[in-house]
Design a protein around this motif. Structure first.
Motif, PDB file in Angstrom:
ATOM      1  N   SER A  87      27.258  37.076  13.633  1.00  0.00           N
ATOM      2  CA  SER A  87      28.507  36.538  13.081  1.00  0.00           C
ATOM      3  C   SER A  87      29.672  37.474  13.372  1.00  0.00           C
ATOM      4  O   SER A  87      30.793  37.016  13.593  1.00  0.00           O
ATOM      5  CB  SER A  87      28.384  36.285  11.574  1.00  0.00           C
ATOM      6  OG  SER A  87      28.441  37.479  10.837  1.00  0.00           O
ATOM      7  N   PHE A  92      28.637  32.134  15.589  1.00  0.00           N
ATOM      8  CA  PHE A  92      28.280  31.579  14.283  1.00  0.00           C
ATOM      9  C   PHE A  92      27.115  30.603  14.341  1.00  0.00           C
ATOM     10  O   PHE A  92      26.310  30.560  13.407  1.00  0.00           O
ATOM     11  CB  PHE A  92      29.509  30.919  13.647  1.00  0.00           C
ATOM     12  CG  PHE A  92      30.627  31.887  13.431  1.00  0.00           C
ATOM     13  CD1 PHE A  92      30.486  32.958  12.553  1.00  0.00           C
ATOM     14  CD2 PHE A  92      31.816  31.756  14.123  1.00  0.00           C
ATOM     15  CE1 PHE A  92      31.511  33.867  12.360  1.00  0.00           C
ATOM     16  CE2 PHE A  92      32.860  32.657  13.934  1.00  0.00           C
ATOM     17  CZ  PHE A  92      32.700  33.711  13.052  1.00  0.00           C
ATOM     18  N   ARG A  93      27.005  29.828  15.397  1.00  0.00           N
ATOM     19  CA  ARG A  93      25.880  28.887  15.505  1.00  0.00           C
ATOM     20  C   ARG A  93      24.559  29.662  15.588  1.00  0.00           C
ATOM     21  O   ARG A  93      23.591  29.341  14.900  1.00  0.00           O
ATOM     22  CB  ARG A  93      26.051  27.981  16.716  1.00  0.00           C
ATOM     23  CG  ARG A  93      24.992  26.886  16.789  1.00  0.00           C
ATOM     24  CD  ARG A  93      25.328  25.811  17.791  1.00  0.00           C
ATOM     25  NE  ARG A  93      26.508  25.102  17.292  1.00  0.00           N
ATOM     26  CZ  ARG A  93      27.497  24.663  18.077  1.00  0.00           C
ATOM     27  NH1 ARG A  93      27.449  24.867  19.373  1.00  0.00           N
ATOM     28  NH2 ARG A  93      28.523  24.024  17.576  1.00  0.00           N
ATOM     29  N   LYS A  94      24.541  30.689  16.422  1.00  0.00           N
ATOM     30  CA  LYS A  94      23.333  31.523  16.529  1.00  0.00           C
ATOM     31  C   LYS A  94      23.072  32.264  15.228  1.00  0.00           C
ATOM     32  O   LYS A  94      21.916  32.439  14.818  1.00  0.00           O
ATOM     33  CB  LYS A  94      23.466  32.511  17.690  1.00  0.00           C
ATOM     34  CG  LYS A  94      23.356  31.876  19.045  1.00  0.00           C
ATOM     35  CD  LYS A  94      23.426  32.905  20.152  1.00  0.00           C
ATOM     36  CE  LYS A  94      23.308  32.239  21.511  1.00  0.00           C
ATOM     37  NZ  LYS A  94      23.340  33.231  22.600  1.00  0.00           N
ATOM     38  N   SER A  96      23.796  31.224  12.255  1.00  0.00           N
ATOM     39  CA  SER A  96      23.250  30.231  11.334  1.00  0.00           C
ATOM     40  C   SER A  96      21.757  30.017  11.595  1.00  0.00           C
ATOM     41  O   SER A  96      20.949  29.957  10.652  1.00  0.00           O
ATOM     42  CB  SER A  96      24.004  28.911  11.483  1.00  0.00           C
ATOM     43  OG  SER A  96      23.492  27.935  10.630  1.00  0.00           O
ATOM     44  N   GLN A  97      21.386  29.923  12.848  1.00  0.00           N
ATOM     45  CA  GLN A  97      19.977  29.745  13.204  1.00  0.00           C
ATOM     46  C   GLN A  97      19.145  30.962  12.799  1.00  0.00           C
ATOM     47  O   GLN A  97      18.036  30.835  12.267  1.00  0.00           O
ATOM     48  CB  GLN A  97      19.845  29.482  14.701  1.00  0.00           C
ATOM     49  CG  GLN A  97      20.432  28.160  15.133  1.00  0.00           C
ATOM     50  CD  GLN A  97      20.578  28.042  16.646  1.00  0.00           C
ATOM     51  OE1 GLN A  97      20.466  29.017  17.393  1.00  0.00           O
ATOM     52  NE2 GLN A  97      20.849  26.827  17.111  1.00  0.00           N
ATOM     53  N   TYR A 122      28.488  30.229   7.852  1.00  0.00           N
ATOM     54  CA  TYR A 122      28.476  30.323   9.310  1.00  0.00           C
ATOM     55  C   TYR A 122      28.769  28.970   9.950  1.00  0.00           C
ATOM     56  O   TYR A 122      29.471  28.896  10.962  1.00  0.00           O
ATOM     57  CB  TYR A 122      27.143  30.861   9.826  1.00  0.00           C
ATOM     58  CG  TYR A 122      26.835  32.283   9.406  1.00  0.00           C
ATOM     59  CD1 TYR A 122      27.848  33.203   9.140  1.00  0.00           C
ATOM     60  CD2 TYR A 122      25.524  32.714   9.270  1.00  0.00           C
ATOM     61  CE1 TYR A 122      27.562  34.504   8.766  1.00  0.00           C
ATOM     62  CE2 TYR A 122      25.230  34.021   8.895  1.00  0.00           C
ATOM     63  CZ  TYR A 122      26.245  34.908   8.638  1.00  0.00           C
ATOM     64  OH  TYR A 122      25.959  36.195   8.261  1.00  0.00           O
ATOM     65  N   LYS A 123      28.242  27.902   9.375  1.00  0.00           N
ATOM     66  CA  LYS A 123      28.511  26.564   9.913  1.00  0.00           C
ATOM     67  C   LYS A 123      29.998  26.240   9.805  1.00  0.00           C
ATOM     68  O   LYS A 123      30.589  25.705  10.750  1.00  0.00           O
ATOM     69  CB  LYS A 123      27.674  25.518   9.181  1.00  0.00           C
ATOM     70  CG  LYS A 123      26.208  25.552   9.570  1.00  0.00           C
ATOM     71  CD  LYS A 123      25.411  24.508   8.824  1.00  0.00           C
ATOM     72  CE  LYS A 123      23.938  24.541   9.244  1.00  0.00           C
ATOM     73  NZ  LYS A 123      23.146  23.555   8.504  1.00  0.00           N
ATOM     74  N   LYS A 124      30.606  26.574   8.675  1.00  0.00           N
ATOM     75  CA  LYS A 124      32.044  26.334   8.495  1.00  0.00           C
ATOM     76  C   LYS A 124      32.854  27.175   9.482  1.00  0.00           C
ATOM     77  O   LYS A 124      33.825  26.699  10.070  1.00  0.00           O
ATOM     78  CB  LYS A 124      32.468  26.648   7.063  1.00  0.00           C
ATOM     79  CG  LYS A 124      31.978  25.633   6.054  1.00  0.00           C
ATOM     80  CD  LYS A 124      32.329  26.037   4.639  1.00  0.00           C
ATOM     81  CE  LYS A 124      31.705  25.080   3.639  1.00  0.00           C
ATOM     82  NZ  LYS A 124      31.899  25.504   2.251  1.00  0.00           N
ATOM     83  N   ASP A 126      31.857  28.244  12.365  1.00  0.00           N
ATOM     84  CA  ASP A 126      31.639  27.696  13.698  1.00  0.00           C
ATOM     85  C   ASP A 126      32.556  26.500  13.938  1.00  0.00           C
ATOM     86  O   ASP A 126      33.147  26.362  15.019  1.00  0.00           O
ATOM     87  CB  ASP A 126      30.175  27.311  13.882  1.00  0.00           C
ATOM     88  CG  ASP A 126      29.861  26.893  15.307  1.00  0.00           C
ATOM     89  OD1 ASP A 126      30.231  27.638  16.240  1.00  0.00           O
ATOM     90  OD2 ASP A 126      29.252  25.825  15.494  1.00  0.00           O
ATOM     91  N   ILE A 127      32.700  25.647  12.929  1.00  0.00           N
ATOM     92  CA  ILE A 127      33.581  24.482  13.044  1.00  0.00           C
ATOM     93  C   ILE A 127      35.028  24.927  13.227  1.00  0.00           C
ATOM     94  O   ILE A 127      35.754  24.411  14.089  1.00  0.00           O
ATOM     95  CB  ILE A 127      33.440  23.567  11.803  1.00  0.00           C
ATOM     96  CG1 ILE A 127      32.062  22.904  11.826  1.00  0.00           C
ATOM     97  CG2 ILE A 127      34.557  22.518  11.748  1.00  0.00           C
ATOM     98  CD1 ILE A 127      31.678  22.206  10.520  1.00  0.00           C
ATOM     99  N   SER A 130      35.487  26.366  16.715  1.00  0.00           N
ATOM    100  CA  SER A 130      35.497  25.282  17.717  1.00  0.00           C
ATOM    101  C   SER A 130      36.843  24.562  17.714  1.00  0.00           C
ATOM    102  O   SER A 130      37.368  24.222  18.781  1.00  0.00           O
ATOM    103  CB  SER A 130      34.387  24.276  17.416  1.00  0.00           C
ATOM    104  OG  SER A 130      33.128  24.874  17.594  1.00  0.00           O
TER     105      SER A 130
END
Length: 134
Positions: A87, A92-94, A96-97, A122-124, A126-127, A130
């Motif tokens: 992060s 952030f996607r990675k 989150s995973q 992290y999902k927020k 990432d959004i 993006s």
């Protein structure tokens, strides 16, 4: 001293210095590595956790934590710190995973809640990232 296999001497020298200057990054992280090398994992973890709490964006501290938890076979915390490191890099996607993997290994309900909240964050992020890149 650590490189010269004088870990005990390093610990004796660094411990009082680190107590006098707990915010000194170099002293603190060298003490943690010395304790880790001496297999004094609980003490190393205690000092490192306090350091990361006050320096959450310190990349080297997270790398040391990943190594510490790998050595102590604490997969939940190892993956959680790896997620935090990702992060910090904006991945952030990675992250989150990776935190999802930490969640699988988490044993306490507190850690599970903390890791779930981090995944949501992290999902927020990432959004948002993006959206900025469009």
């Amino acid at each position: 001293m650590i490189a010269l296999n004088k870990t005990d001497e390093a610990i004796k020298m660094l411990t009082p210095l680190q107590r006098q200057s707990p915010n000194n990054e170099v002293l603190t992280l060298n003490l943690v590595v010395s304790l880790q090398t001496a297999k004094q994992y609980q003490q190393a973890e205690k000092i490192l956790a306090l350091f990361i709490r006050t320096h959450p964006e310190h990349v080297l501290a997270h790398l040391i934590a990943i190594d510490l938890y790998k050595q102590t076979k604490n997969k939940a915390k190892e993956h959680a710190h790896r997620a935090q490191l990702l992060s910090l890099k904006g991945l952030f996607r990675k992250a989150s995973q990776e935190m999802g993997t930490a969640l699988i290994y988490a044993q306490s309900s507190l850690d599970q809640a903390r890791y779930s909240a981090s995944i949501d964050l992290y999902k927020k992020q990432d959004i948002r990232l993006s959206a900025l890149q469009k």
